[in-house]
Design a protein around this motif. Structure first.
Motif, short mmCIF file in Angstrom:
data_model
loop_
_atom_site.label_atom_id
_atom_site.label_comp_id
_atom_site.label_asym_id
_atom_site.label_seq_id
_atom_site.Cartn_x
_atom_site.Cartn_y
_atom_site.Cartn_z
N UNK A 175 0.61 -1.21 0.13
CA UNK A 175 0.22 0.19 0.21
C UNK A 175 0.83 1.03 -0.54
N UNK A 176 1.73 1.87 -1.39
CA UNK A 176 1.99 2.75 -0.98
C UNK A 176 1.11 3.83 -0.75
N UNK A 177 -0.05 3.95 -0.45
CA UNK A 177 -0.35 5.84 -0.12
C UNK A 177 -0.48 5.63 1.41
N UNK A 178 0.28 4.50 2.37
CA UNK A 178 -0.04 4.74 3.66
C UNK A 178 0.91 5.40 4.23
N UNK A 179 0.71 5.65 5.25
CA UNK A 179 2.10 6.58 5.94
C UNK A 179 2.96 5.43 6.78
N UNK A 180 5.05 5.83 6.86
CA UNK A 180 5.30 5.03 7.22
C UNK A 180 4.68 4.43 8.11
N UNK A 181 5.66 2.76 8.38
CA UNK A 181 5.03 1.92 9.78
C UNK A 181 6.06 2.67 10.68
N UNK A 194 5.24 -4.54 13.45
CA UNK A 194 5.08 -3.67 12.34
C UNK A 194 3.54 -3.11 12.45
N UNK A 195 4.10 -1.99 13.00
CA UNK A 195 2.44 -1.11 12.83
C UNK A 195 1.65 -0.42 11.67
N UNK A 196 0.74 -0.48 11.39
CA UNK A 196 0.22 -0.02 9.66
C UNK A 196 0.51 -0.41 8.86
N UNK A 197 1.14 -2.13 8.75
CA UNK A 197 2.09 -2.69 7.64
C UNK A 197 0.37 -3.44 7.11
N UNK A 198 0.35 -3.30 5.86
CA UNK A 198 -0.77 -4.59 5.32
C UNK A 198 -0.77 -6.04 5.42
N UNK A 199 -2.38 -6.47 5.97
CA UNK A 199 -2.66 -7.60 5.88
C UNK A 199 -3.28 -8.27 5.23
N UNK A 200 -2.99 -9.69 4.72
CA UNK A 200 -3.19 -10.41 2.96
C UNK A 200 -3.54 -11.71 3.92
N UNK A 201 -4.44 -12.52 3.55
CA UNK A 201 -4.91 -13.67 3.98
C UNK A 201 -4.53 -14.25 2.03
N UNK A 202 -3.71 -15.73 2.62
CA UNK A 202 -3.85 -16.09 1.00
C UNK A 202 -4.09 -17.85 0.90
N UNK A 203 -4.00 -18.21 -0.05
CA UNK A 203 -5.03 -19.47 -0.04
C UNK A 203 -4.45 -19.99 -1.16
N UNK A 204 -3.41 -19.61 -1.62
CA UNK A 204 -2.90 -20.21 -2.73
C UNK A 204 -1.75 -19.88 -3.12
N UNK A 205 -0.73 -20.90 -3.97
CA UNK A 205 1.00 -19.89 -3.53
C UNK A 205 0.77 -18.64 -4.78
#
Length: 362
Positions: A175-181, A194-205
């Motif tokens: 997320x390049x639009x976010x503030x520094x973490x 790391x606070x403020x970083x995006x999290x993404x659930x992943x279900x496949x390679x």
């Protein structure tokens, strides 16, 4: 370049009677990889290597110095061999509930990023390429284990942060639009978050590689990238959680040898300051391993604070040190070998991250 993936899974059955009990002290593992010659090096000094290897003793010889590491690879070592030597073991640790880290260190141009991600300049980061790096192979391996595991296991795999450290600031590559973490120490989990970083659930390679490609597109060339995956799995009333961190450190080189000016020179100053702080932490941790009382200044840089649990803390860790065989890079090669030789003296105390569901509800 610093990458972090966080996954929650474990195809390997949990180890009983391990809740909260620290594992025995274990040193950081080391792997030294020699990059093939490039055209510039051949033009400068031919193809006479300053390095020689003894594969039986895992020994690297340079000038009148010798170094012994856990693994070594010559210029014909393949990406698959690298992962089989160090990547699988680290992933297996994460899959049973240990925090685990692989980080690459070396002079710019010696193959750190290639080792970790493959030839990203060609956008070839697929799972089908023979040149795919540790990151892609780790993703592939973990999902293979998940898909072949006991159907009763409940898996959660997510990218908890994919960030870069650039000019001593931490940026979210998803997320390049976010503030520094920012960084915050989680005392209960024994790690730095790391606070403020995006999290993404992943279900496949393939889904994971989509985010990897996005991060590669957004990264800054001269930065440290960290990819962290959280693994979480539950079987019956027992929950295992682990973190796998994949780190590509910014290049280590003397500024006078880079012929850089302006913004690039200032960037190099921040990089060298960060790597110097890392070196100081490693020296202090080596002294501690030898029984000397020392304070470790993790907070002297964002990098060392982020790697706190990987260096002398709660993690299984491996350093991949990449070097050039050329006489023109002999000083940097010697520095890298000495750095890795010190790092392998550090003792970590990895704890199996398992808890009873009933304990969590209380």
């Amino acid at each position: 370049m610093l990458r972090e993936y966080t996954k929650s899974t474990s195809p390997i059955p949990p180890i009983s009677n391990s809740n909260g009990h620290p594992h025995k002290e274990e040193t950081i593992k080391t792997f030294v990889r020699i990059r093939p010659w490039n055209a510039r090096e051949r033009a400068l000094g031919g193809a006479s290597s300053v390095l020689s290897l003894d594969s039986v003793k895992n020994q690297v010889l340079i000038a009148d110095h010798s170094f012994v590491f856990d693994h070594i690879g010559d210029d014909e070592f393949t990406q698959e061999q690298v992962f089989n030597s160090v990547g699988k073991e680290i992933c297996d640790h994460a899959l049973v509930g240990y925090n685990a880290t692989i980080f690459a260190y070396g002079q710019t141009g010696t193959g750190k990023t290639y080792t970790m991600q493959g030839p990203i300049e060609t956008s070839d980061i697929s799972l089908n390429s023979e040149t795919r790096g540790v990151v892609q192979r780790a993703i592939e391996y973990i999902f293979e284990k998940k898909n072949s595991s006991d159907p009763g296991l409940q898996w959660t795999i997510k990218i908890s942060s994919y960030v870069e450290i650039y000019n001593e600031q931490i940026f979210d590559l998803l997320d390049t639009n976010s503030s520094p973490c920012t960084l915050r120490e989680d005392i209960k989990r024994g790690c730095v978050q790391v606070c403020g970083a995006s999290e993404r659930n992943i279900n496949s390679p393939d889904e994971a590689l989509k985010y990897l490609a996005l991060g590669v597109k957004n990264r800054t060339t001269f930065s440290t990238d960290m990819n962290r995956e959280n693994l979480n799995f539950k079987q019956g009333g027992l929950i295992s959680e682990s973190r796998l961190s994949l780190v590509d450190l910014a290049g280590s080189e003397r500024q006078k040898s880079t012929s850089t000016t302006g913004d690039r020179l200032r960037e190099g100053g921040h990089i060298n300051k960060s790597l110097l702080a890392l070196s100081h932490c490693i020296n202090a941790l080596v002294d501690i391993s030898n029984g000397k009382p020392r304070h470790v200044h993790y907070r002297d840089s964002r990098l060392t604070y982020l790697l706190k649990d990987s260096l002398g803390g709660n993690a299984k860790a491996c350093m991949i040190a990449t070097v050039s065989p050329s006489a023109a890079s002999m000083g940097e090669t010697m520095s890298t070998l000495r750095f890795a030789s010190r790092a392998q003296l550090i003792k970590n105390k990895a704890t199996l991250n398992q808890s009873d569901e009933k304990d969590l509800s209380q």
